[in-house]
Design a protein around this motif. Structure first.
Motif, mmCIF file in Angstrom:
data_model
loop_
_atom_site.group_PDB
_atom_site.id
_atom_site.type_symbol
_atom_site.label_atom_id
_atom_site.label_comp_id
_atom_site.label_asym_id
_atom_site.label_seq_id
_atom_site.Cartn_x
_atom_site.Cartn_y
_atom_site.Cartn_z
ATOM 1 N N GLY A 116 0.801 -1.224 0.000
ATOM 2 C CA GLY A 116 0.000 0.000 0.000
ATOM 3 C C GLY A 116 0.830 1.269 0.000
ATOM 4 O O GLY A 116 0.285 2.355 -0.010
ATOM 5 N N GLY A 117 2.169 1.152 0.026
ATOM 6 C CA GLY A 117 2.986 2.353 -0.081
ATOM 7 C C GLY A 117 3.850 2.646 1.120
ATOM 8 O O GLY A 117 4.270 1.751 1.849
ATOM 9 N N MET A 118 4.065 3.932 1.327
ATOM 10 C CA MET A 118 4.911 4.409 2.414
ATOM 11 C C MET A 118 4.061 4.643 3.651
ATOM 12 O O MET A 118 2.913 5.050 3.559
ATOM 13 C CB MET A 118 5.585 5.732 2.016
ATOM 14 N N MET A 119 4.663 4.418 4.828
ATOM 15 C CA MET A 119 4.020 4.641 6.119
ATOM 16 C C MET A 119 2.691 3.898 6.191
ATOM 17 O O MET A 119 1.619 4.445 5.980
ATOM 18 C CB MET A 119 3.833 6.138 6.400
ATOM 19 N N VAL A 120 2.781 2.586 6.494
ATOM 20 C CA VAL A 120 1.602 1.724 6.484
ATOM 21 C C VAL A 120 1.583 0.781 7.685
ATOM 22 O O VAL A 120 2.619 0.475 8.273
ATOM 23 C CB VAL A 120 1.524 0.875 5.192
ATOM 24 N N PHE A 121 0.374 0.341 8.005
ATOM 25 C CA PHE A 121 0.164 -0.784 8.902
ATOM 26 C C PHE A 121 0.026 -2.013 8.005
ATOM 27 O O PHE A 121 -0.601 -1.938 6.944
ATOM 28 C CB PHE A 121 -1.132 -0.608 9.711
ATOM 29 N N ASP A 122 0.581 -3.131 8.425
ATOM 30 C CA ASP A 122 0.484 -4.351 7.631
ATOM 31 C C ASP A 122 0.128 -5.520 8.532
ATOM 32 O O ASP A 122 0.950 -5.918 9.355
ATOM 33 C CB ASP A 122 1.807 -4.626 6.923
ATOM 34 N N PRO A 123 -1.102 -6.043 8.419
ATOM 35 C CA PRO A 123 -2.165 -5.629 7.505
ATOM 36 C C PRO A 123 -2.867 -4.358 7.997
ATOM 37 O O PRO A 123 -2.858 -4.063 9.190
ATOM 38 C CB PRO A 123 -3.121 -6.820 7.518
#
Length: 144
Positions: free
Chosen positions: A34-41
């Motif tokens: 989803g890109g830069m600066m993300v929570f996963d999931p």
């Protein structure tokens, strides 16, 4: 007859044992799906009593409840930057989370607990900046 008793005993034991709560790990990343600066999931479904372990895999992240995006009576969450946070979800509903330092960059996550969606419309009405709104709308669309 012996087989029936063994099976009946096993069924009785299974019925009396408490349900085991689940645990999900959510990474806080500088770069990921989803890109830069993300929570996963970024989107998680849970049952009441389940736990999320928010892991600051990359430095400089925290997790905080987005005001207006939690069921009534739910505990407010705010971890220190760089610290792991373990959150157990008892109340059913929709929860929005942000990384405080990177919220303006769209670092958000959505958690749905149980089957009740009483606060969904309130969660949808929370105002965000343009980038955050772009990231949270597809998460909200997954709520059914």
């Amino acid at each position: 007859m012996m087989i029936f008793r063994a099976v009946a005993g096993a069924v009785a034991l299974a019925v009396t044992l408490p349900a085991m709560a689940g645990e999900v790990s959510v990474k806080m990343l500088n770069s990921g799906p989803g890109g830069m600066m993300v929570f996963d999931p970024a989107f998680v479904r849970l049952k009441p009593g389940d736990t999320i372990k928010f892991l600051p895999t990359d430095k400089g992240h925290n997790v905080e409840t987005i005001k207006g995006m939690a069921p009534d009576g739910a505990e407010y969450v705010k971890s220190a930057v760089g610290q792991e946070a373990v959150v157990t979800f008892e109340r059913e509903g929709v929860y929005g989370f942000k990384c405080s330092p990177h919220y303006m960059m769209g670092m958000v996550a959505l958690v749905v607990v149980g089957d009740k969606r009483d606060n969904l419309e309130a969660a949808k009405s929370v105002q965000h900046n343009k980038l955050t709104q772009k990231r949270i709308e597809p998460l909200l669309a997954q709520v059914q």
